[in-house]
Design a protein around this motif. Structure first.
Motif, PDB file in Angstrom:
ATOM      1  N   GLU A 123       0.871  -1.172   0.000  1.00 36.11           N
ATOM      2  CA  GLU A 123       0.000   0.000   0.000  1.00 36.11           C
ATOM      3  C   GLU A 123       0.910   1.224   0.000  1.00 36.11           C
ATOM      4  O   GLU A 123       1.770   1.354   0.875  1.00 36.11           O
ATOM      5  CB  GLU A 123      -0.907   0.000   1.225  1.00 36.11           C
ATOM      6  N   VAL A 124       0.749   2.091  -0.972  1.00 33.56           N
ATOM      7  CA  VAL A 124       1.644   3.229  -1.170  1.00 33.56           C
ATOM      8  C   VAL A 124       0.858   4.524  -1.027  1.00 33.56           C
ATOM      9  O   VAL A 124      -0.214   4.685  -1.626  1.00 33.56           O
ATOM     10  CB  VAL A 124       2.315   3.183  -2.559  1.00 33.56           C
ATOM     11  N   ILE A 125       1.409   5.449  -0.230  1.00 34.19           N
ATOM     12  CA  ILE A 125       0.818   6.787  -0.089  1.00 34.19           C
ATOM     13  C   ILE A 125       1.799   7.786  -0.686  1.00 34.19           C
ATOM     14  O   ILE A 125       2.921   7.935  -0.189  1.00 34.19           O
ATOM     15  CB  ILE A 125       0.533   7.141   1.382  1.00 34.19           C
ATOM     16  N   VAL A 126       1.402   8.445  -1.754  1.00 33.64           N
ATOM     17  CA  VAL A 126       2.220   9.455  -2.416  1.00 33.64           C
ATOM     18  C   VAL A 126       1.816  10.819  -1.865  1.00 33.64           C
ATOM     19  O   VAL A 126       0.632  11.169  -1.867  1.00 33.64           O
ATOM     20  CB  VAL A 126       2.026   9.411  -3.946  1.00 33.64           C
ATOM     21  N   VAL A 127       2.811  11.586  -1.396  1.00 31.47           N
ATOM     22  CA  VAL A 127       2.522  12.832  -0.682  1.00 31.47           C
ATOM     23  C   VAL A 127       3.216  14.010  -1.356  1.00 31.47           C
ATOM     24  O   VAL A 127       4.398  13.960  -1.676  1.00 31.47           O
ATOM     25  CB  VAL A 127       2.998  12.743   0.788  1.00 31.47           C
ATOM     26  N   ASP A 128       2.463  15.102  -1.545  1.00 31.63           N
ATOM     27  CA  ASP A 128       3.048  16.375  -1.978  1.00 31.63           C
ATOM     28  C   ASP A 128       2.440  17.481  -1.138  1.00 31.63           C
ATOM     29  O   ASP A 128       1.488  17.260  -0.391  1.00 31.63           O
ATOM     30  CB  ASP A 128       2.807  16.602  -3.473  1.00 31.63           C
ATOM     31  N   ASP A 129       3.002  18.705  -1.263  1.00 34.27           N
ATOM     32  CA  ASP A 129       2.489  19.803  -0.440  1.00 34.27           C
ATOM     33  C   ASP A 129       1.317  20.526  -1.085  1.00 34.27           C
ATOM     34  O   ASP A 129       0.712  21.409  -0.475  1.00 34.27           O
ATOM     35  CB  ASP A 129       3.598  20.796  -0.067  1.00 34.27           C
ATOM     36  N   GLY A 130       0.955  20.167  -2.308  1.00 38.29           N
ATOM     37  CA  GLY A 130      -0.202  20.766  -2.955  1.00 38.29           C
ATOM     38  C   GLY A 130      -0.229  20.426  -4.428  1.00 38.29           C
ATOM     39  O   GLY A 130       0.755  19.946  -5.001  1.00 38.29           O
ATOM     40  N   LEU A 131      -1.380  20.662  -5.054  1.00 37.55           N
ATOM     41  CA  LEU A 131      -1.563  20.363  -6.468  1.00 37.55           C
ATOM     42  C   LEU A 131      -2.011  21.613  -7.204  1.00 37.55           C
ATOM     43  O   LEU A 131      -3.077  22.162  -6.911  1.00 37.55           O
ATOM     44  CB  LEU A 131      -2.633  19.278  -6.647  1.00 37.55           C
ATOM     45  N   ALA A 132      -1.194  22.063  -8.145  1.00 38.23           N
ATOM     46  CA  ALA A 132      -1.592  23.168  -9.015  1.00 38.23           C
ATOM     47  C   ALA A 132      -2.035  22.556 -10.344  1.00 38.23           C
ATOM     48  O   ALA A 132      -3.193  22.215 -10.526  1.00 38.23           O
ATOM     49  CB  ALA A 132      -0.448  24.153  -9.187  1.00 38.23           C
ATOM     50  N   THR A 133      -1.098  22.333 -11.270  1.00 37.59           N
ATOM     51  CA  THR A 133      -1.454  21.659 -12.519  1.00 37.59           C
ATOM     52  C   THR A 133      -1.473  20.145 -12.366  1.00 37.59           C
ATOM     53  O   THR A 133      -2.127  19.451 -13.141  1.00 37.59           O
ATOM     54  CB  THR A 133      -0.458  22.024 -13.630  1.00 37.59           C
TER      55      THR A 133
END
Length: 218
Positions: A123-133
């Motif tokens: 089970e993989v959780i992909v994390v970023d600080d936000g989504l623009a494009t």
């Protein structure tokens, strides 16, 4: 709409929405996503690593992304935008090659010679600080999906509504805390949104430049 104090606070709030995850591996998109992912991995007692991505910029205006790539994956292009700009994937091959070299440099900086952990059946959780494009997130999700995980979740504190909607097709689940109507940039939804360096990423990962892996200590 309430602002996040910083990436760490956003990560703590996201972690509460991810508590049902079963022994996940948390993959952070450097650089900003690492600061969000650290409290998530700590809360879930999960393995943390990075998944390095790079934007493919429009040559006359590199800040405009026409595509992106992630380690282990192929370039993912915004074909509609390329068409509007009268470009083809072949016409930006030089940009792609430069970004491949920078991607490889960052992989070495963050992980040394150690490969990305096996994701098959995980089970993989992909994390970023936000989504623009959403270009880099899309490239990351496709690279992760090609590794045959059991489940892929994209977790971000804030994102543009249309981008979130489009990325729901790329992941099994998308967890987002806020989708403001007046979204213009990720940084506007944080009180503190400093740019991070490679050294900051290594400090957050607690590796001290050693390229080791593991669970985040309390």
């Amino acid at each position: 709409m309430e602002l996040f104090a910083d990436r760490a606070e956003a990560g703590r709030r996201l972690a509460e929405r991810l508590r049902d995850a079963h022994d996940p591996i948390v993959l952070a998109l450097p650089r900003g996503g690492v600061a969000v992912a650290v409290p998530i991995a700590r809360t879930l007692d999960a393995q943390l690593d990075v998944l390095v991505t790079r934007k493919i910029g429009y040559p006359p205006a590199p800040e405009l992304g026409v595509g992106a790539m992630a380690e282990g994956g192929e370039p993912v292009f915004d074909l509609a935008l390329l068409q509007r700009l009268r470009l083809t994937p072949e016409s930006v091959a030089g940009v792609v090659e430069r970004e491949r070299r920078e991607l490889a440099r960052r992989v070495r900086a963050y992980r040394g010679d150690r490969p990305l952990p096996s994701l098959e059946g995980r089970e993989v959780i992909v994390v970023d600080d936000g989504l623009a494009t959403g270009g880099t997130a899309r490239a990351a999700l496709r690279a992760v999906g090609a590794a045959k995980p059991a489940k892929v979740t994209l977790a971000v504190p804030v994102g543009a509504r249309e981008t979130v909607r489009s990325l729901r097709k790329e992941a099994d689940e998308v967890v987002v805390l806020q989708m403001p109507l007046d979204f213009r940039a990720v940084g506007q939804w944080y009180v503190h949104f400093e740019q991070l360096s490679d050294a900051d990423v290594l400090d957050l990962l607690g590796r001290g430049g050693s390229g080791g892996e593991g669970r985040v200590s309390p």
